[in-house]
Write a protein that holds these residues in place. Structure first.
Motif, PDB file in Angstrom:
ATOM      1  N   PHE A  88       7.309  11.752   1.833  1.00 48.05           N
ATOM      2  CA  PHE A  88       6.738  10.437   2.228  1.00 48.05           C
ATOM      3  C   PHE A  88       7.673   9.675   2.967  1.00 48.05           C
ATOM      4  N   VAL A 101       8.493   5.954   4.925  1.00 52.03           N
ATOM      5  CA  VAL A 101       7.918   4.800   5.623  1.00 52.03           C
ATOM      6  C   VAL A 101       8.442   4.621   6.834  1.00 52.03           C
ATOM      7  N   ILE A 133       5.509   6.103  -2.369  1.00 51.33           N
ATOM      8  CA  ILE A 133       6.968   6.013  -2.023  1.00 51.33           C
ATOM      9  C   ILE A 133       7.788   7.200  -2.456  1.00 51.33           C
ATOM     10  N   ARG A 164       7.788   2.526  11.074  1.00 44.90           N
ATOM     11  CA  ARG A 164       6.553   2.717  11.838  1.00 44.90           C
ATOM     12  C   ARG A 164       6.436   3.279  13.223  1.00 44.90           C
ATOM     13  N   GLU A 174       0.783  -1.262  -0.071  1.00 43.01           N
ATOM     14  CA  GLU A 174       0.089   0.032   0.095  1.00 43.01           C
ATOM     15  C   GLU A 174       0.863   1.308   0.075  1.00 43.01           C
ATOM     16  N   ASP A 175       1.949   1.150   0.294  1.00 45.87           N
ATOM     17  CA  ASP A 175       2.913   2.410   0.500  1.00 45.87           C
ATOM     18  C   ASP A 175       3.877   2.368  -0.938  1.00 45.87           C
TER      19      ASP A 175
END
Length: 671
Positions: free
Chosen positions: A580, A582, A575, A585, A570-571
């Motif tokens: 953005f 990741v 990306i 988390r 989904e990322d």
């Protein structure tokens, strides 16, 4: 009966109202002439009849007196045989006498000619009496004349008393036929009068027919022609073989119609050309356009509007547009459209987010089209602008400004905090604490520098700056990158690998930009790979491929792989967006979030795309292809890779202005 009379009256009134004034006047004149002729005929016939009666009366009186003078002595002597003989000769000598009757003093008929002879007196004889007029008297010596009608015509009755030597002997009655000449003249006059009467009406009817054929019909033809010309039928012609002024009028009418037809053809050609131009213009504009009539029925729709609303497979011309608009747009535009169609407002603007047929944001401009007097609404124009990209850019700019402001505030705030602490409490801190504070400020300064450099690099890549492309030995930037990150990899316990196929040809590119790509990819790989993992750079030759311009070229593929934490599916689509990140988390790793966005822009400068394959917990591989060097590319590709499109240039310049504004606004706030 009354109802029938009323119905007939209505029919006659309706029939009479259909006639023209000229026909009514002609009928009235004919009626007057007919009445006059009828009156004259009646007067002439009546005069002739009166003269005939007067002549018959005189003739009968004279004839009666003559007969009475001859037979009175015979009757006095009772010589009835002589009376009969004389009367018969008298009757046979003229055709004017129809009958002769002799009666005595008592009125009993003793002799009648021609229907009676001397009768034999016997008991069987039927006695007949003469019917004398009421005004007859035996004392009169002048004959009495009266007229009466019989089946054979009018007869004059003459009653002459028989007087001899002053003694009344009886009466003789004569029936006198009318004068045949007078009768014939009277009949002739009547017939002539009737013939004249009928002739008048026949002449009037013939005149009306002639008028209809020679005047009324051409005028009606001209009237029909004028109505057709007024209705726009310029092909109308009047073809009647007439001369004189009416013929000239018909000729002028036909010539006028011919000129109007030629003028219409010229106008139609011009209007058709203008319509084609306008339709071409409307169909090629980037915005959607829909033209509606005052009843909101679709008159014209261009391809972009059909594509936006999913009308490609529908024929909506002539249908109400509200039946075909997406539900969100229908709910927003129904009331304003009716207000515009009724002239209650002149224009309106709406911004609506659509979910069908595709998700997009549109700006709808409504404008009324008025007539030449600007009084009545002729149509309503809808302009639909797809502002999805604009909305996304605005959101991206807002996000970019927010991210830049946040990223700038954090290091600036840390630097300011530690420096103020050192400035105010430096004497109270140990040497170790002062060094720790300065080291922290230095790291934040480096972080701020990296952020500003990344922003400036991204701005330069998205600007119209020209980059020089030349043959590049791909192994050199790869080896330089590995040397740069060798120490960092060793500290983290990560193995750096290099797998370059021997004898690779030079690629066409910019050395510094490719070095920045490898630095960002390897830096990210080391950041998200745990100790004991591996990071590898591979370069190998691909088979010959055919480009759209039919030039056969080889490609070199470069891959950067790691055994890191991987990227969720989904990322992966986001990306390469700016800011953005990741991370892991839990935001334990640092970064600007601009590295991969810079990489994507550099690949676009090289006319290629960046790809990735990743699995969470297994690792990630980024790869791209570069064209092998060819002398022809110096002319074919260098300008293309340096100059962005006008639209992209405008977007880039706007982003640069936004970045500079954000940096200028953020720095003073945290200084």
């Amino acid at each position: 009966m009354l109802t029938l009379f009323k119905t007939l009256k209505d029919i006659i009134a309706r029939w009479w109202s259909e006639f023209t004034l000229q026909t009514k006047l002609m009928a009235a004149a004919t009626l007057v002439v007919s009445l006059i002729m009828s009156g004259l005929t009646f007067w002439a016939v009546n005069t002739i009849q009166q003269d005939a009666r007067l002549s018959d009366t005189r003739f009968g009186r004279d004839l009666g007196l003559l007969l009475a003078a001859n037979v009175a002595p015979l009757v006095a002597d009772d010589q009835l045989t002589e009376v009969a003989r004389f009367s018969h000769r008298f009757y046979s000598s003229t055709t004017s006498i129809r009958y002769m009757l002799y009666a005595d003093q008592d009125g009993e008929i003793f002799l009648g000619i021609p229907f009676s002879e001397s009768e034999v007196q016997n008991s069987l004889t039927i006695q007949r009496r003469i019917q004398l007029p009421e005004n007859y008297t035996t004392k009169w010596e002048e004959p009495l004349v009266r007229q009466h009608l019989t089946p054979d015509g009018e007869v004059a009755d003459v009653f002459v008393p028989l007087i001899h030597e002053g003694k009344y002997l009886g009466v003789v009655a004569l029936g006198i036929n009318p004068n045949p000449t007078v009768v014939t003249s009277s009949h002739l006059t009547r017939d002539v009068t009737i013939a004249v009467f009928v002739s008048i009406w026949v002449m009037v009817i013939l005149g009306a027919v002639f008028n209809a054929l020679t005047i009324t019909k051409p005028i009606k033809e001209l009237l029909v022609g004028v109505k057709n010309i007024a209705a726009g039928n310029f092909k109308q012609r009047v073809d009647l073989p007439l001369g004189g002024e009416l013929g000239e009028l018909i000729y002028s009418f036909n010539e006028m119609a011919e000129r109007l037809e030629r003028y219409e053809e010229q106008n139609i050609e011009e209007l058709t050309a203008e319509k084609a131009k306008l339709e071409t213009l409307v169909s090629t504009i980037a915005d959607g356009a829909v033209l509606l009539d005052p009843n909101l029925r679709v008159i014209l729709v261009n391809p972009n509007a059909s594509r936006m609303f999913g009308w490609d497979a529908q024929a909506i011309a002539g249908e109400n547009v509200l039946y075909h608009l997406p539900q969100a747009l229908k709910a927003e535009l129904t009331r304003p459209l009716y207000q515009l169609a009724q002239g209650d407002r002149e224009g309106a603007e709406f911004r609506v987010t659509l979910t069908e047929p595709t998700s997009r944001t549109v700006r709808v401009l409504l404008t009324t089209v008025l007539d030449q007097y600007r009084e009545n609404v002729k149509s309503v124009a809808m302009t639909i602008q797809d502002i999805t990209r604009e909305v996304e850019l605005n959101e991206a700019k807002s996000q970019f400004i927010s991210n830049v402001s946040h990223e700038l505030r954090t290091p600036l705030f840390n630097i300011k905090s530690f420096i103020e602490t050192l400035h105010e409490f430096g004497d109270d801190l140990t040497e170790e604490e002062r060094c720790e504070f300065l080291e922290t400020a230095n790291r934040e300064t480096d972080r701020l520098t990296r952020l500003v450099n990344d922003v400036l690099d991204l701005s330069r890549l998205e600007s119209a700056k020209r980059y020089h492309f030349e043959p590049v030995d791909i192994s050199q930037p790869i080896e330089q990158t590995l040397r740069t990150y060798q120490l960092n990899a060793r500290d983290k316990g990560i193995e750096l690998l290099q797998e370059i196929e021997p004898n690779l040809p030079a690629v066409y590119g910019n050395y510094d930009l490719l070095l920045q790509v490898f630095a960002n990819l390897v830096g990210n790989a080391l950041k998200f790979t745990k100790s004991g993992g591996k990071v590898a750079i591979r370069a190998y030759w691909l088979d010959m491929q055919v480009r759209p311009d039919h030039l056969n070229l080889g490609h070199v593929r470069i891959e950067v792989s790691d055994t890191g934490i991987g990227i969720d599916l989904e990322d992966q689509t986001a990306i390469f967006d700016r800011f953005f990140r990741v991370e892991n988390r839990v935001h334990t790793l640092e970064g600007t979030g601009l590295g991969l966005s810079i990489v994507r822009n550099i690949m676009e400068k090289h006319h290629t795309l960046m790809h990735l394959v990743s699995e969470v917990g297994v690792g990630t591989t980024f790869w791209f292809d570069l064209s092998a060097y060819d002398d022809s590319l110096l002319l074919d590709r260098a300008p293309a890779c340096d100059l962005p499109s006008a639209v992209e240039e405008g977007r880039i310049q706007a982003d640069v202005d936004t970045i500079e504004t954000a940096v200028n606004d953020s720095l003073p706030a945290n200084r």
